[in-house]
Scaffold this active site. Sequence first.
Site, PDB file in Angstrom:
ATOM      1  N   CYS A 113       0.820  -1.229   0.000  1.00  0.00           N
ATOM      2  CA  CYS A 113       0.000   0.000   0.000  1.00  0.00           C
ATOM      3  C   CYS A 113       0.846   1.268   0.000  1.00  0.00           C
ATOM      4  CB  CYS A 113      -0.940  -0.006   1.189  1.00  0.00           C
ATOM      5  SG  CYS A 113      -2.090  -1.388   1.100  1.00  0.00           S
ATOM      6  N   HIS A 257      -3.609   7.009   1.428  1.00  0.00           N
ATOM      7  CA  HIS A 257      -3.924   5.696   0.853  1.00  0.00           C
ATOM      8  C   HIS A 257      -5.344   5.329   1.264  1.00  0.00           C
ATOM      9  CE1 HIS A 257      -4.084   1.495   0.072  1.00  0.00           C
ATOM     10  NE2 HIS A 257      -4.031   1.170   1.340  1.00  0.00           N
ATOM     11  N   ASN A 287      -9.986  -0.914  -1.572  1.00  0.00           N
ATOM     12  CA  ASN A 287      -8.552  -0.699  -1.386  1.00  0.00           C
ATOM     13  C   ASN A 287      -7.820  -1.238  -2.622  1.00  0.00           C
ATOM     14  OD1 ASN A 287      -5.849  -0.892  -0.667  1.00  0.00           O
ATOM     15  ND2 ASN A 287      -6.258  -1.611   1.404  1.00  0.00           N
TER      16      ASN A 287
END
Length: 330
Positions: A113, A257, A287
């Site tokens: 990430c 993020h 995500n």
Amino acid sequence: MIRSRITGIGFHVPPRVVTNHDLEQMMDTTDTWIVERTGIRERHFVEGDVGSSDLGIEAARKALADAGRTPADVDFVIFATTTADWMFPGNGVIVQEKLGLGTVGALDVRNACSGFLYSLSVADAFVRMGQYRCVLVIGAEVQSTGLDLRTEGRDMAVLFGDGAGAAVVEPSTDESGILSWSLHSEGQFARELWCEAPSSRVPGRVTQEMLDAGRQLPRMNGRQVFKNATTRFPEVIHEVLAKAGHTLDEVALVVPHQANQRIGDAVVQRLGVPPEKVFQNVQRYGNTTAASIPIALTEARDAGLVKKGDLVVLAAFGAGFAWAGTAMRW
Ligand code: COA
């Protein structure tokens, strides 16, 4: 001293939209559970034989057009992904070939990430030291093919989506550009969010027993991730602002993020800023790991929330644990 700046951005998601109601048909879950716990309402999944390189190439084309550049201008490629087409070589060389980038160097980054920000930090360093003048940075993931879409895998499966984002990094000719960095990792938490196989520790890389146990699929301790993320995001945002000699009041937008709306909301609360100062679009994409920041940044810029001269902070947290932040003048 020369600064580098982002001169173009773009993103691409596959056309198939998968809603929470679609997931209800595949596993024992509900739209209410997913929305309450994560804020996510839908995500995009690839169909057929599409890899993260394919998504990344589409995003790269858009970022180059946005920068007013062509593939001939690119002198280095950095590709961030945890879901490369192959074990090796990495996706960077696929981009080099398919975009026709001569024989430029291609580097692959697998910091999950925070992969896009780690990649951007390398591009920034190359441009500032004068080694390259036009670096293409891509973050792209196909998470859907690694999700267990049965009830057994529901804790992970509802969170992730596929997508890609890209940025072109070049020398700045004015006050704009990247001002500061903070990059961190804490490997004691490696097994809290990880994918164990295929593994070089295992003869044959993966055994039937491992496959049967699902050890080739990502696994996560959601609570531990949540706890650490909500601490590290505000911390790294304060760090990069302090290094850049700026304060939170001067920031036009924080683009974190996109992991989970509850994490984003906790960041808002801990920073003590109005909610509109922290951009969130996880509701529509889930995500997308290394792709989430460039997707969010592009949407924010296109919505007029990031304008020339604005102070912008990007921040990421994820597997490793690894986390990162940067402050930039747009
Ligand atoms: N649908 C319905 N129920 C689900 C479910 C789903 N998709 N996933 C898990 N559950 C169930 C669990 O089995 C558990 O049931 P039980 O109480 O009968 O055992 C219950 O819901 C609660 O699970 P729990 O894990 O305690 O939920 P939570 O409140 O901690 O929320 C997350 C789970 C994953 C949403 C949360 O921990 C989180 O957001 N973590 C961060 C994850 C993340 O962002 N990771 C990527 C970071 S880069």
